[in-house]
Every structure is written in structure tokens, then in C-alpha cells.
Design a protein around this motif. Structure first.
Motif, PDB file in Angstrom:
ATOM      1  N   ALA A 343      29.724  44.102  54.165  1.00  0.00           N
ATOM      2  CA  ALA A 343      29.721  45.305  53.324  1.00  0.00           C
ATOM      3  C   ALA A 343      31.095  45.498  52.683  1.00  0.00           C
ATOM      4  CB  ALA A 343      29.366  46.526  54.172  1.00  0.00           C
ATOM      5  N   LEU A 344      31.074  45.881  51.417  1.00  0.00           N
ATOM      6  CA  LEU A 344      32.309  46.151  50.660  1.00  0.00           C
ATOM      7  C   LEU A 344      32.465  47.670  50.474  1.00  0.00           C
ATOM      8  CD1 LEU A 344      31.965  43.427  47.858  1.00  0.00           C
ATOM      9  CD2 LEU A 344      33.216  43.283  50.031  1.00  0.00           C
ATOM     10  N   PRO A 345      33.633  48.129  50.055  1.00  0.00           N
ATOM     11  CA  PRO A 345      33.829  49.581  49.888  1.00  0.00           C
ATOM     12  C   PRO A 345      32.747  50.198  48.991  1.00  0.00           C
ATOM     13  CG  PRO A 345      35.921  48.449  49.695  1.00  0.00           C
ATOM     14  CD  PRO A 345      34.874  47.377  49.769  1.00  0.00           C
ATOM     15  N   MET A 346      32.129  51.263  49.486  1.00  0.00           N
ATOM     16  CA  MET A 346      31.089  51.934  48.701  1.00  0.00           C
ATOM     17  C   MET A 346      30.983  53.390  49.102  1.00  0.00           C
ATOM     18  SD  MET A 346      28.764  52.144  46.448  1.00  0.00           S
ATOM     19  CE  MET A 346      28.387  50.532  45.791  1.00  0.00           C
ATOM     20  N   TYR A 347      31.407  54.269  48.215  1.00  0.00           N
ATOM     21  CA  TYR A 347      31.197  55.711  48.348  1.00  0.00           C
ATOM     22  C   TYR A 347      31.481  56.317  46.972  1.00  0.00           C
ATOM     23  CZ  TYR A 347      36.261  55.345  49.176  1.00  0.00           C
ATOM     24  OH  TYR A 347      37.582  55.017  49.076  1.00  0.00           O
ATOM     25  N   PRO A 348      30.839  57.459  46.662  1.00  0.00           N
ATOM     26  CA  PRO A 348      30.897  57.966  45.292  1.00  0.00           C
ATOM     27  C   PRO A 348      32.296  58.317  44.811  1.00  0.00           C
ATOM     28  CG  PRO A 348      29.363  59.252  46.632  1.00  0.00           C
ATOM     29  CD  PRO A 348      29.947  58.237  47.526  1.00  0.00           C
ATOM     30  N   ASP A 349      33.210  58.654  45.736  1.00  0.00           N
ATOM     31  CA  ASP A 349      34.549  59.066  45.316  1.00  0.00           C
ATOM     32  C   ASP A 349      35.516  57.902  45.120  1.00  0.00           C
ATOM     33  OD1 ASP A 349      34.075  61.729  44.959  1.00  0.00           O
ATOM     34  OD2 ASP A 349      34.557  62.285  47.023  1.00  0.00           O
ATOM     35  N   LEU A 350      35.044  56.677  45.200  1.00  0.00           N
ATOM     36  CA  LEU A 350      35.915  55.538  44.841  1.00  0.00           C
ATOM     37  C   LEU A 350      36.388  55.759  43.407  1.00  0.00           C
ATOM     38  CD1 LEU A 350      34.012  52.321  46.058  1.00  0.00           C
ATOM     39  CD2 LEU A 350      36.343  52.982  46.703  1.00  0.00           C
ATOM     40  N   THR A 351      37.685  55.557  43.161  1.00  0.00           N
ATOM     41  CA  THR A 351      38.184  55.736  41.791  1.00  0.00           C
ATOM     42  C   THR A 351      37.926  54.446  40.996  1.00  0.00           C
ATOM     43  OG1 THR A 351      40.353  54.840  42.319  1.00  0.00           O
ATOM     44  CG2 THR A 351      40.046  57.224  42.620  1.00  0.00           C
ATOM     45  N   ASP A 352      37.993  54.562  39.678  1.00  0.00           N
ATOM     46  CA  ASP A 352      37.815  53.367  38.842  1.00  0.00           C
ATOM     47  C   ASP A 352      38.884  52.329  39.179  1.00  0.00           C
ATOM     48  OD1 ASP A 352      35.634  54.449  37.645  1.00  0.00           O
ATOM     49  OD2 ASP A 352      36.705  55.155  35.859  1.00  0.00           O
ATOM     50  N   GLU A 353      40.093  52.793  39.498  1.00  0.00           N
ATOM     51  CA  GLU A 353      41.186  51.867  39.829  1.00  0.00           C
ATOM     52  C   GLU A 353      40.858  51.118  41.121  1.00  0.00           C
ATOM     53  OE1 GLU A 353      41.707  55.170  39.006  1.00  0.00           O
ATOM     54  OE2 GLU A 353      42.219  54.559  36.953  1.00  0.00           O
ATOM     55  N   GLN A 354      40.295  51.824  42.073  1.00  0.00           N
ATOM     56  CA  GLN A 354      39.937  51.164  43.332  1.00  0.00           C
ATOM     57  C   GLN A 354      38.820  50.131  43.102  1.00  0.00           C
ATOM     58  OE1 GLN A 354      39.202  54.870  45.507  1.00  0.00           O
ATOM     59  NE2 GLN A 354      40.759  54.257  47.003  1.00  0.00           N
ATOM     60  N   VAL A 355      37.851  50.511  42.271  1.00  0.00           N
ATOM     61  CA  VAL A 355      36.757  49.567  41.967  1.00  0.00           C
ATOM     62  C   VAL A 355      37.338  48.337  41.259  1.00  0.00           C
ATOM     63  CG1 VAL A 355      34.582  49.259  40.701  1.00  0.00           C
ATOM     64  CG2 VAL A 355      35.050  51.418  41.860  1.00  0.00           C
ATOM     65  N   ASP A 356      38.258  48.567  40.306  1.00  0.00           N
ATOM     66  CA  ASP A 356      38.920  47.446  39.611  1.00  0.00           C
ATOM     67  C   ASP A 356      39.609  46.526  40.611  1.00  0.00           C
ATOM     68  OD1 ASP A 356      38.170  48.447  37.195  1.00  0.00           O
ATOM     69  OD2 ASP A 356      40.111  49.366  36.722  1.00  0.00           O
ATOM     70  N   GLU A 357      40.283  47.144  41.574  1.00  0.00           N
ATOM     71  CA  GLU A 357      41.030  46.359  42.561  1.00  0.00           C
ATOM     72  C   GLU A 357      40.071  45.478  43.389  1.00  0.00           C
ATOM     73  OE1 GLU A 357      43.976  45.596  43.100  1.00  0.00           O
ATOM     74  OE2 GLU A 357      44.265  45.187  45.235  1.00  0.00           O
ATOM     75  N   VAL A 358      38.957  46.062  43.823  1.00  0.00           N
ATOM     76  CA  VAL A 358      37.986  45.273  44.602  1.00  0.00           C
ATOM     77  C   VAL A 358      37.462  44.124  43.731  1.00  0.00           C
ATOM     78  CG1 VAL A 358      35.785  45.315  45.855  1.00  0.00           C
ATOM     79  CG2 VAL A 358      37.324  47.280  46.006  1.00  0.00           C
ATOM     80  N   CYS A 359      37.141  44.430  42.473  1.00  0.00           N
ATOM     81  CA  CYS A 359      36.619  43.395  41.559  1.00  0.00           C
ATOM     82  C   CYS A 359      37.645  42.277  41.374  1.00  0.00           C
ATOM     83  CB  CYS A 359      36.261  43.999  40.204  1.00  0.00           C
ATOM     84  SG  CYS A 359      34.808  45.050  40.271  1.00  0.00           S
ATOM     85  N   ARG A 360      38.903  42.673  41.190  1.00  0.00           N
ATOM     86  CA  ARG A 360      39.970  41.692  40.960  1.00  0.00           C
ATOM     87  C   ARG A 360      40.081  40.759  42.165  1.00  0.00           C
ATOM     88  NH1 ARG A 360      45.845  41.463  41.144  1.00  0.00           N
ATOM     89  NH2 ARG A 360      45.952  43.276  42.510  1.00  0.00           N
ATOM     90  N   ARG A 361      40.056  41.317  43.351  1.00  0.00           N
ATOM     91  CA  ARG A 361      40.193  40.499  44.560  1.00  0.00           C
ATOM     92  C   ARG A 361      38.966  39.611  44.768  1.00  0.00           C
ATOM     93  NH1 ARG A 361      45.452  40.091  45.149  1.00  0.00           N
ATOM     94  NH2 ARG A 361      46.464  42.087  45.603  1.00  0.00           N
ATOM     95  N   LEU A 362      37.784  40.148  44.500  1.00  0.00           N
ATOM     96  CA  LEU A 362      36.567  39.337  44.674  1.00  0.00           C
ATOM     97  C   LEU A 362      36.612  38.123  43.751  1.00  0.00           C
ATOM     98  CD1 LEU A 362      33.775  42.087  44.878  1.00  0.00           C
ATOM     99  CD2 LEU A 362      34.619  40.670  46.760  1.00  0.00           C
ATOM    100  N   ALA A 363      37.094  38.353  42.526  1.00  0.00           N
ATOM    101  CA  ALA A 363      37.161  37.248  41.549  1.00  0.00           C
ATOM    102  C   ALA A 363      38.162  36.187  41.997  1.00  0.00           C
ATOM    103  CB  ALA A 363      37.543  37.802  40.174  1.00  0.00           C
ATOM    104  N   GLN A 364      39.164  36.585  42.778  1.00  0.00           N
ATOM    105  CA  GLN A 364      40.186  35.627  43.238  1.00  0.00           C
ATOM    106  C   GLN A 364      39.731  34.813  44.442  1.00  0.00           C
ATOM    107  OE1 GLN A 364      43.427  38.220  44.219  1.00  0.00           O
ATOM    108  NE2 GLN A 364      44.382  38.057  42.200  1.00  0.00           N
ATOM    109  N   PHE A 365      38.707  35.280  45.128  1.00  0.00           N
ATOM    110  CA  PHE A 365      38.384  34.674  46.423  1.00  0.00           C
ATOM    111  C   PHE A 365      37.877  33.241  46.302  1.00  0.00           C
ATOM    112  CE2 PHE A 365      35.197  33.630  49.700  1.00  0.00           C
ATOM    113  CZ  PHE A 365      36.049  33.590  50.802  1.00  0.00           C
ATOM    114  N   SER A 366      38.475  32.417  47.121  1.00  0.00           N
ATOM    115  CA  SER A 366      37.944  31.072  47.323  1.00  0.00           C
ATOM    116  C   SER A 366      38.135  30.787  48.804  1.00  0.00           C
ATOM    117  CB  SER A 366      38.714  30.091  46.446  1.00  0.00           C
ATOM    118  OG  SER A 366      38.858  28.887  47.138  1.00  0.00           O
ATOM    119  N   PRO A 367      37.166  30.203  49.480  1.00  0.00           N
ATOM    120  CA  PRO A 367      37.265  30.057  50.926  1.00  0.00           C
ATOM    121  C   PRO A 367      38.470  29.255  51.375  1.00  0.00           C
ATOM    122  CG  PRO A 367      35.196  29.126  50.107  1.00  0.00           C
ATOM    123  CD  PRO A 367      35.887  29.735  48.938  1.00  0.00           C
ATOM    124  N   LYS A 368      38.998  28.425  50.492  1.00  0.00           N
ATOM    125  CA  LYS A 368      40.163  27.630  50.900  1.00  0.00           C
ATOM    126  C   LYS A 368      41.446  28.438  50.770  1.00  0.00           C
ATOM    127  CE  LYS A 368      37.787  23.836  49.078  1.00  0.00           C
ATOM    128  NZ  LYS A 368      37.126  24.704  48.119  1.00  0.00           N
TER     129      LYS A 368
END
Ligand SMILES: Cc1ncc(COP(=O)(O)O)c(C=O)c1O
Length: 374
Positions: A343-368
């Protein structure tokens, strides 16, 4: 920027003031159990679910127990549910003295696989409890179809799905009864424990209301033995105020989910949750699936992104259910989900900046790549 998995504090001053006023009025009138506020809540919550009747109770587990008791289900009866859920779903069955029969989940939606129900039915089966897991409704049409053909009751476990819809109808109005939890982290959460049973049968709700109040017919006269399971006024005050916001909150959850999903569609390592065409999902949890879970957890922890495993061990493999003699391999889709879900961060009061941050990190992820420079 750290992003918690969950934050249930109230940031909305208008809402906070409404609740404070309601609480003050309850305290000033010393009205803590029953009365107008409870009556208002049960009416408004039934209407919200598109159901005839509602009885608020002490918590979601009691809601399930009382719904089963309301249908007269007990020792000698069997109840079908999934092994991939919070344990309360199963506990309710054994608490009334009935026997559990598990069926596996659908590999993509994580809700009961309706094609497996028929094989699990026996002459002793009295009810099916599908779970609207993570905020996505179970496949209710085929479930109701099997249930009707075999004269078995369907009790929705809607603890995680307030406001979710299946083919345009709200959960709570789909089965013979539905059970909700208002635990503080739920999409509609109180300031403590709370729950409700909702149904289109006023007679069932009347029976459950009686069971939830010591089986009493009138004060100190008891038709049956019941229990003490009442929602208190403090909870109803909070829930009434929050009920007015829940649609907006659920929409915000869906908007955040869409952002995450858009990023994850490009990922070779993480799959976003699948939403059935029949579902209006309310994303109580946003759970991704990955064969690289340990690596993803470490990566997210390193970058301050909250995450959680719901649920790491399916119920059929829990020591609590060893008496059913299940073994690994009995419910492969549940076992697979338990090994791969996060599960990833999920609640209505997440700010757009926080959502951006999660998206940015997810895009960077590689298992290695376990550690990245900021
Ligand atoms: C699927 C499910 N069923 C039942 C319950 C039980 O609700 P409560 O904690 O209010 O007893 C929960 C709560 O976490 C749940 O997630």
C-alpha cells in the motif's frame, strides 16, 4: 519530502467547528447513548447507502456477528468467505459458532472469485460474505446469482468501502445485508470504534437492533439473549459531520489514485491496482503489486514514503485457523497477493506536492537501484 502512509487528523476548520459544537451539545445535554443524534445518523447513513434501514453498532466486527445472528446463523452452519481479508471477517463466523469455508480471490481485483463459490457450497452453507477489499466492490452480480440459486444469504463486508459503487449502486444496497466499520482510519471514520449494519429488510434490522441492545423488548424484559453493541453519540456526531464530506473525499482519493496509476503504467516493476469496469472504487487503500516488494519497501523507506503490507499472511495460513488444516497452495491467489501487495500513501488530505513526490519516487524505482541520491 516525507509522505506518511496515512494521516487522519482533521485539517478542515469548518468541519472541526461543526464537530466541536456537536460534541459540546452532547456533553451539555449528557446524552451519550441513543436518542435523536443516533436516529439521525441511522437514517442518513441508510439513505447514503441507498438502503431501507440501518442499525449503528459498536464496531465492524460486531456488525458482522450481529448480521449473522440476525439471519439465525450459528452452530452447524457454514459460511463462505475469502482468506484474503482482515481477520474480523472470519472471526465473526466462528464467534457465532458457524464453520468457515474459504474460497480464493480474483487475481486482479483481490475480491472473492465468484466462479469458485459453487464448489465450496454444501447443504450446510447459510451465507456468503464477500469483502469489498481496499475500497473495490466484489463482483456482486455473479455472487448474488449463485446465492439466489442455492437459497443462501449474502452479507457484504463493506468495512473498507463506504460510498463505493457496483454497476451504479452503492455498496450496502447490494446484498441481503451489509456491514460497515467506522474505525478511525476508514473512509468514514469516527473518534473511536463504530460500525453499522444496513439492509433493505426492516425486519432484519429490527431483529439486529434488539440483539445489539441485550435482546430487550422493553426495559428489563428480554425476548432473547443479546449483547451490548451500541454506537455512542460522540461517534455519531463525528460521523454525521463527516458523512457530508465523504463523496468529496472519495473523489480526491480517486484523483490521487489516477496520478499514481498513470506513473505505474510506465513501470516495468510495479503494477497498479486494476479497477473492474463494474466498479466505482473508493481507494480505502491504494495497493500496488510487485515481485520486488522487499526492494520497493527499502527504496520507499529510504525516501520517507510511507508504505504498508495489507495483508502479509492469508487467513488459511494463520496459526489461529490451524484447526482447518489448510496448507500453502490451497488458495494460491491469496498467497500470491500476500507476497506481492504494497500500500502507498492514500488519504484525501495528501497535498499535490506530496502526490508529486510519491509519483517522482515511483518513476525512479528499479529493483537493482536501492539507494538514489536526492
Ligand atoms: C474487511 C474488514 N472487515 C471487518 C473489519 C472490522 O471492523 P472493526 O475494526 O470496526 O471491528 C475491518 C476493520 O478493520 C475490515 O477491514
Amino acid at each position: 519530502m516525507p509522505v506518511p502512509l496515512l494521516d487522519i487528523s482533521i485539517h478542515d476548520d469548518v468541519l472541526l467547528t461543526q464537530i466541536e459544537q456537536g460534541l459540546l451539545s452532547a456533553v451539555r445535554s449528557s446524552n451519550f447513548i441513543g436518542g435523536d443524534t443516533i436516529e439521525r445518523f441511522l437514517r442518513e447513513f441508510a439513505d447514503y447507502c441507498g438502503a431501507q434501514s440501518c442499525i449503528p453498532v459498536a464496531n465492524g466486527t460486531d456488525a458482522l456477528v450481529l448480521a449473522l445472528r440476525g439471519f439465525g446463523i450459528g452452530p452447524g452452519d457454514e459460511v463462505i468467505t475469502v482468506p484474503y481479508t482482515f481477520i474480523a471477517t472470519a472471526e465473526a463466523v466462528t464467534l457465532v459458532g458457524a464453520t468457515l469455508r474459504f474460497v480464493d480471490i480474483h487475481p486482479k481485483y483481490y475480491t472473492m472469485d465468484p466462479t469458485l463459490i459453487e464448489k465450496a457450497l454444501t447443504p450446510k452453507t447459510k451465507a456468503i460474505i464477500p469483502v469489498h477489499l481496499y475500497g473495490q466492490p466484489a463482483q456482486m452480480d455473479p455472487i448474488m446469482d449463485v446465492a439466489r440459486r442455492h437459497n443462501v444469504r449474502v452479507i457484504e463486508d463493506a468495512a473498507q468501502a463506504h460510498g463505493a459503487e457496483y454497476n451504479g449502486r452503492r455498496v450496502g444496497s447490494l446484498g441481503d445485508a451489509a456491514c460497515f466499520s467506522f474505525y478511525p482510519t476508514k473512509n468514514l471514520g469516527g473518534f473511536g470504534d463504530g460500525g453499522a449494519v444496513v439492509s433493505n429488510s426492516a425486519e432484519l434490522i429490527r431483529r439486529i437492533a434488539q440483539l445489539a441492545n441485550h435482546g430487550r423488548a422493553k426495559q428489563y424484559f428480554h425476548d432473547v439473549e443479546g449483547t451490548n453493541s451500541r454506537l455512542d453519540v460522540i461517534q455519531a456526531v463525528a460521523l454525521l459531520a463527516k458523512l457530508k464530506r465523504i463523496d468529496a473525499w472519495n473523489q480526491r482519493r480517486r484523483d490521487i489514485a489516477l496520478r499514481y496509476t498513470q506513473v505505474l503504467r510506465q513501470s516495468a516493476f510495479i503494477s497498479p491496482p486494476e479497477v473492474a469496469s463494474t466498479s466505482q472504487h473508493v481507494f480505502h487503500l491504494y495497493c500496488v503489486e510487485t515481485p520486488h516488494r522487499d526492494s520497493l519497501i527499502q527504496f520507499l523507506n529510504d525516501h520517507g514514503i510511507g508504505n504498508g503490507v495489507y495483508y502479509p499472511l492469508p487467513l488459511h495460513l494463520q496459526p489461529a485457523y490451524v484447526r482447518y488444516r489448510h496448507k500453502r497452495g490451497d488458495f494460491p491467489m491469496s498467497e500470491r497477493a500476500a507476497e506481492r501487495i504494497l500500500a502507498l500513501p492514500m488519504y484525501p488530505d495528501l497535498t499535490d506536492e506530496q502526490v508529486d513526490e510519491v509519483c517522482r519516487r515511483l518513476a525512479q524505482f528499479s529493483p537493482k537501484v536501492i539507494k538514489l541520491r536526492p
